[in-house]
Enzyme design. Structure first.
Site, PDB file in Angstrom:
ATOM      1  N   HIS A  63       0.823  -1.209   0.000  1.00 14.29           N
ATOM      2  CA  HIS A  63       0.000   0.000   0.000  1.00 14.29           C
ATOM      3  C   HIS A  63       0.860   1.263   0.000  1.00 14.29           C
ATOM      4  O   HIS A  63       1.583   1.533   0.945  1.00 14.29           O
ATOM      5  CB  HIS A  63      -0.889  -0.013   1.249  1.00 14.29           C
ATOM      6  CG  HIS A  63      -1.860   1.112   1.336  1.00 14.29           C
ATOM      7  ND1 HIS A  63      -1.964   1.914   2.444  1.00 14.29           N
ATOM      8  CD2 HIS A  63      -2.780   1.553   0.453  1.00 14.29           C
ATOM      9  CE1 HIS A  63      -2.908   2.812   2.241  1.00 14.29           C
ATOM     10  NE2 HIS A  63      -3.430   2.610   1.051  1.00 14.29           N
TER      11      HIS A  63
ATOM     12  N   GLU B 155       0.825  -0.448  -4.803  1.00 16.35           N
ATOM     13  CA  GLU B 155      -0.375   0.368  -5.018  1.00 16.35           C
ATOM     14  C   GLU B 155       0.005   1.820  -4.869  1.00 16.35           C
ATOM     15  O   GLU B 155       0.722   2.192  -3.931  1.00 16.35           O
ATOM     16  CB  GLU B 155      -1.458  -0.011  -3.995  1.00 16.35           C
ATOM     17  CG  GLU B 155      -2.783   0.722  -4.162  1.00 16.35           C
ATOM     18  CD  GLU B 155      -2.878   2.026  -3.381  1.00 16.35           C
ATOM     19  OE1 GLU B 155      -3.821   2.812  -3.627  1.00 16.35           O
ATOM     20  OE2 GLU B 155      -2.011   2.273  -2.514  1.00 16.35           O
TER      21      GLU B 155
ATOM     22  N   ASP C 249      -1.358   6.155  -5.748  1.00 16.48           N
ATOM     23  CA  ASP C 249      -2.477   7.064  -6.013  1.00 16.48           C
ATOM     24  C   ASP C 249      -2.038   8.124  -7.020  1.00 16.48           C
ATOM     25  O   ASP C 249      -0.965   8.713  -6.870  1.00 16.48           O
ATOM     26  CB  ASP C 249      -2.903   7.742  -4.714  1.00 16.48           C
ATOM     27  CG  ASP C 249      -3.182   6.729  -3.613  1.00 16.48           C
ATOM     28  OD1 ASP C 249      -4.232   6.076  -3.671  1.00 16.48           O
ATOM     29  OD2 ASP C 249      -2.337   6.576  -2.703  1.00 16.48           O
TER      30      ASP C 249
ATOM     31  N   HIS D 186      -1.255  10.877  -2.737  1.00 11.41           N
ATOM     32  CA  HIS D 186      -2.573  10.452  -2.262  1.00 11.41           C
ATOM     33  C   HIS D 186      -3.573  11.590  -2.186  1.00 11.41           C
ATOM     34  O   HIS D 186      -4.674  11.514  -2.731  1.00 11.41           O
ATOM     35  CB  HIS D 186      -2.461   9.774  -0.899  1.00 11.41           C
ATOM     36  CG  HIS D 186      -3.781   9.295  -0.370  1.00 11.41           C
ATOM     37  ND1 HIS D 186      -4.607  10.095   0.402  1.00 11.41           N
ATOM     38  CD2 HIS D 186      -4.436   8.120  -0.525  1.00 11.41           C
ATOM     39  CE1 HIS D 186      -5.707   9.428   0.697  1.00 11.41           C
ATOM     40  NE2 HIS D 186      -5.634   8.218   0.146  1.00 11.41           N
TER      41      HIS D 186
ATOM     42  N   GLU E 274      -4.411   3.587  -8.585  1.00 13.08           N
ATOM     43  CA  GLU E 274      -5.663   4.215  -8.167  1.00 13.08           C
ATOM     44  C   GLU E 274      -5.802   5.602  -8.775  1.00 13.08           C
ATOM     45  O   GLU E 274      -4.965   6.477  -8.554  1.00 13.08           O
ATOM     46  CB  GLU E 274      -5.780   4.310  -6.642  1.00 13.08           C
ATOM     47  CG  GLU E 274      -7.117   4.950  -6.249  1.00 13.08           C
ATOM     48  CD  GLU E 274      -7.422   4.942  -4.763  1.00 13.08           C
ATOM     49  OE1 GLU E 274      -8.399   5.614  -4.369  1.00 13.08           O
ATOM     50  OE2 GLU E 274      -6.684   4.284  -4.000  1.00 13.08           O
TER      51      GLU E 274
END
Length: 255
Positions: free
Chosen positions: A10, A37, A39, A52, A111
């Site tokens: 993450h 992962e 953003d 993020h 994402e």
């Protein structure tokens, strides 16, 4: 036959490095993550950067709104020093920079944080980079964004994000799998990725799996919880505790 769930890091390795930076991703890759992962937002001058929040206040000593700032303005910021002086001068990476360090065997769960405007710029970057599209998983809370991605590049895997953190048993039951399956059908997604609820169970998850959809979980840091859902046969777990979750011995539940 169930396959061993992937363990996804993450935002990289946020307990050991500043999140969503190349340093964090490199550490996660070095420590054996099946995937990372990150953003991603669209900048004012239509670059895609990895951060993020919609602004930089949490990770830099200056607040810039990402969509109202140019890439050059954003990359002047130090987003490593807040975490530890050892990461001084770490910059906000572009999507191209993240793709460049991705090993051929590692997945990127990408994402999309921006609105659907980002999609053509995202797809252009993917086409211009020699990245194996099978390494990419596009995730978003925005169903319109995912639908646009699938319409323009159907070979990309897409997952609809959904938070179950505040759901009780009544609320979860009212959010019927039937309704979600209809939405997944409508946007042509490959599956769903949810947070964990104490009421989330095998029967609920199997409604998606039985229809051929993937089921992924985020962000699971507790070993016992991760082990419980890994046995059910989910496709991946995204975690901040990479090394702890990777130690779990996989043993799927038999029907």
């Amino acid at each position: 036959m169930a396959i061993q769930p992937m363990i996804i890091a993450h935002r990289g390795l946020p307990k050991e490095s500043p999140e969503n930076t190349l340093a964090a991703f490199r550490l996660a890759i070095a420590q054996g993550a099946d995937g990372i992962e990150g953003d991603f937002h669209l900048t004012k001058d239509k670059h895609i950067v990895c951060i993020h929040d919609s602004h930089t206040a949490r990770v830099a000593n200056k607040k810039l709104i990402v969509k109202d700032s140019t890439l050059a303005e954003l990359q002047k910021l130090d987003v490593g020093y807040w975490f530890n002086s050892a990461f001084k001068n770490e910059k906000i990476p572009t999507l191209e920079e993240v793709l460049a360090i991705l090993p051929s065997e590692t997945k990127l769960f990408l994402e999309i944080k921006s609105d659907p405007e980002i999609v053509p710029y995202l797809l252009r970057i993917l086409k211009n980079n020699r990245i194996n599209l099978n390494q990419l998983v596009i995730i978003s809370f925005n169903s319109k964004t995912l639908k646009n991605v699938k319409q323009q590049m159907p070979e990309l895997k897409t997952l609809l994000l959904l938070s179950l953190k505040t759901f009780n048993s009544i609320k979860l039951s009212s959010l019927s799998a039937h309704k979600l399956l209809k939405k997944l059908d409508d946007i042509d997604a490959d599956g769903i990725s949810t947070s964990v609820s104490q009421f989330l169970n095998k029967n609920y998850i199997y409604q998606f799996i039985a229809r051929g959809y993937e089921y992924h979980l985020w962000t699971v840091d507790n070993k016992k919880i991760a082990e419980k859902f890994m046995k059910i046969g989910i496709n991946s777990i995204t975690t901040n505790n990479l090394n702890t979750i990777k130690q779990i011995q996989y043993s799927p539940t038999t029907n």
